[in-house]
Design a protein around this motif. Structure first.
Motif: not given
Length: 650
Positions: A418-425, A403-405, A333-339, A438-441
């Motif tokens: 689950v998924y890596l990227g800049p999120f907060s929850t 939403s599913n990260s 899923v992560e590969r598809i999303t970022y490519n 909070t994920v800072d990246t």
């Protein structure tokens, strides 16, 4: 048929992980306020379709029930994607549009429970077109629980009718028979969260859908599975089972079946089918090829945008991961999303393709046409090249990835990214434990993620460590770095009450993937790299109501016929200015990550002036070597992603 249904089993097996309700996870960093990717989407085609696009525009709707009448597909698709978009950005305009859509559909539910324009008409009632609408309605309840008393009873009335229809053999046509699993997942959400004493009919309806639908466990069996392009093969099952988007639908059929059959064989068949699909039709961009139907491994065959967002997000790879816990689904899923996802739209998100190609040397009206089931306009970037479905469907990709990260354990004691990227929850776990993360990246354009966790009580926090990470480390509260040691893809952290800072460094090596005809594809981490072919742009058409909605032809302006020496690949990373990515980052020349390689010009045949032939085997240099730069696949619109190879002399 009725005799096949066991009415006494009322247990639905819990998933391994539970997704958070819509709105609990928010985009941060470049996904929101830096490269503003969701903002770019809203400022582009997705956010303006309601203003002018005849399938979903309010003016057409008011005048003739257009987007209600398109509950058969277009309206449902649009609603399903724009609900999470509006919630994640807290966009009042979009939220008002989706609320209006919801209200209209529910206000016009008839006395039998039917949802759709077939009320008081002789038009046949088929079930499938309602399923994306049901997903959107569920998300609205998750984001605003005050809607529960209005939405959930309406869903139960529809289920009661659908159950009766299925027992009478009604509501079924080819698309309903192949996409039955969508309704099963809606039913499972109702069973999990709002059964309202209707458990028996919910499970009975799940079983009726399976027994009246296409047999995905047989479609994905190795003996029946097509090992190449299918246009000249005989399908032993209904023809639509080899349709690319339906294959994505089928991938989640078996885990959804497992939840009420309790048969491990369902999960095993899903896993094996997943592997077969990518072995025989997969792309380095993470997706698989289906220019309408499964298309094999050749780099010029196409992949539909609807397939990218349907296979990628929410109830496909994410659902498979949440049910099974197998990290291979999350990696994909992560590969598809970022490519694959950003590659098929222009950077401003005003135009999209119907089909993207792994090797794409032109985007134009193609002569000859390489796509046996789709038209020659399919790879043009525009408003609705070939078919309009992707126009209304594409907005669900990014918001549903976000939403599913994050997910929780079934007992609600633990939280996992689950998924890596800049999120907060922000969520509340068991025992009233309020947690904020909070994920800072700038991942995937950085290897480093800094996560701040604030919790009322101690709990276990998990982060998925992708399979491509080599030499990964973590540090907690600036302590000495330690090597990651994930179990089944998850690194655990014992987080105490209070505030904890976790720093992850997740480097990766350049890897080379073997492709047909001796060619290779280049990867590093989640990103696939390709040669970004410089291009000219020509406007082919412009929408009369919205001048920003154009059809664009792209033509290469430089040579692209290169072989590369994989032993010379070198990774380059520059620090983004001010720590911020340019906007929109998925556009030519803006990525802070690149790879250089020694290349040489070769003879590489083309068909007409539109698409490259297969990469030549044993290519011979026709000129001196040179260095070329490879960019992340998602930033390219014309590209070579699969290269012949040669050995440079020192």
């Amino acid at each position: 048929m009725q005799s096949l249904i066991d009415r006494h089993v009322t247990v639905v097996v819990p998933k391994k992980f539970v997704s958070l309700p819509l709105g609990a996870v928010k985009p941060a960093g470049w996904l929101h306020d830096q490269a503003s990717y969701l903002v770019v989407q809203v400022n582009g085609l997705a956010g303006h379709e309601h203003d002018f696009y005849h399938y979903v525009s309010q003016s057409d709707w008011i005048g003739g029930d257009s987007y209600y009448s398109n509950l058969e597909e277009a309206g449902s698709y649009w609603f399903n994607g724009m609900v999470p978009t509006g919630v994640l950005l807290n966009d009042s305009t979009i939220k008002a549009q989706t609320q209006q859509f919801l209200d209209y559909v529910l206000d016009h539910q008839d006395s039998t429970g039917w949802l759709g324009p077939e009320v008081n008409t002789t038009k046949p009632r088929f079930l499938w077109g309602r399923y994306p609408f049901l997903f959107g309605a569920i998300q609205m309840v998750e984001a605003d629980p005050s809607l529960t008393s209005r939405v959930v009873p309406a869903l139960h009335r529809f289920v009661s009718l659908a159950n009766s229809m299925l027992h009478q053999g009604q509501g079924l046509e080819d698309w309903t028979k192949t996409r039955w699993e969508d309704f099963v997942i809606v039913l499972q959400w109702m069973h999990d969260f709002h059964p309202d004493g209707q458990e028996d009919i919910l499970i009975d309806t799940m079983k009726m859908l399976k027994w009246t639908g296409d047999p995905w466990e047989l479609v994905f069996a190795e003996a029946n599975f097509p090992k190449g392009p299918v246009e000249h093969l005989r399908n032993p099952f209904p023809a639509l089972t080899w349709h690319g988007v339906n294959m994505a639908e089928g991938l989640k059929a078996l885990p959804s079946t497992f939840r009420f059959t309790h048969n491990q064989s369902d999960l095993d068949a899903a896993s094996h089918g997943w592997d077969l699909l990518f072995q025989y039709h997969g792309r380095p961009s993470g997706i698989y090829a289906a220019d309408e139907y499964l298309a094999g491994l050749e780099a010029t065959r196409g992949t539909e945008l609807c397939l990218v967002v349907v296979n990628n997000i929410f109830h496909r790879g994410s659902y498979l991961y949440q049910v099974s816990g197998d990290p291979k689904y999350a990696d994909r899923v992560e590969r598809i999303t970022y490519n694959a996802l950003p590659a098929t739209m222009t950077g401003d998100m005003w135009t999209r393709q119907y089909l993207q190609q792994q090797n794409q040397i032109a985007a134009k009206n193609m002569t000859p046409n390489p796509f046996p089931e789709d038209g020659p306009y399919s790879n043009v970037f525009g408003l609705e090249p070939n078919y309009p479905c992707c126009t209304v469907n594409h907005p669900q990709g990014w918001p549903k990835f976000i939403s599913n990260s994050f997910v929780t354990s079934v007992d609600q004691m633990s939280l996992a990214q689950v998924y890596l990227g800049p999120f907060s929850t922000s969520t509340t776990l068991a025992n009233g434990n309020k947690v904020m993360v909070t994920v800072d990246t700038v991942y995937p354009f950085s290897d480093t993620l800094v996560t701040t966790v604030a919790a009322d009580k101690a709990f276990t926090y998990f982060v998925r460590i992708p399979s491509w990470v080599e030499g990964g480390t973590f540090s907690v509260n600036s302590a000495k770095a330690r090597a990651v040691s994930p179990v089944n893809g998850l690194q655990s952290f014992a987080v105490p009450a209070g505030t904890t800072t976790i720093t992850l460094n997740l480097p990766a090596q350049i890897t080379v993937e073997s492709r047909p005809h001796g060619s290779v594809a280049v990867h590093r981490g989640p990103l696939h790299y390709a040669f970004d072919i410089p291009r000219t742009q020509k406007v082919l058409a412009k929408n009369a109501e919205e001048p920003r909605a154009v059809d664009l032809q792209f033509t290469a302006t430089t040579d692209w016929e290169y072989a590369i020496d994989p032993s010379t690949l070198k990774f380059h990373a520059r620090v983004p200015s001010g720590g911020k990515l340019p906007s929109p980052v998925f556009d030519s020349g803006l990525s802070p990550f690149t790879i250089t390689v020694v290349a040489c010009p070769i003879k590489w045949a083309i068909a007409g002036d539109t698409f490259a032939a297969s990469p030549p085997t044993n290519a011979t240099c026709t000129g001196p070597t040179t260095n070329i730069t490879l960019s992340p696949f998602g930033t390219t619109k014309l590209r070579i992603g699969e290269f012949p190879t040669f050995k440079a002399t020192k």
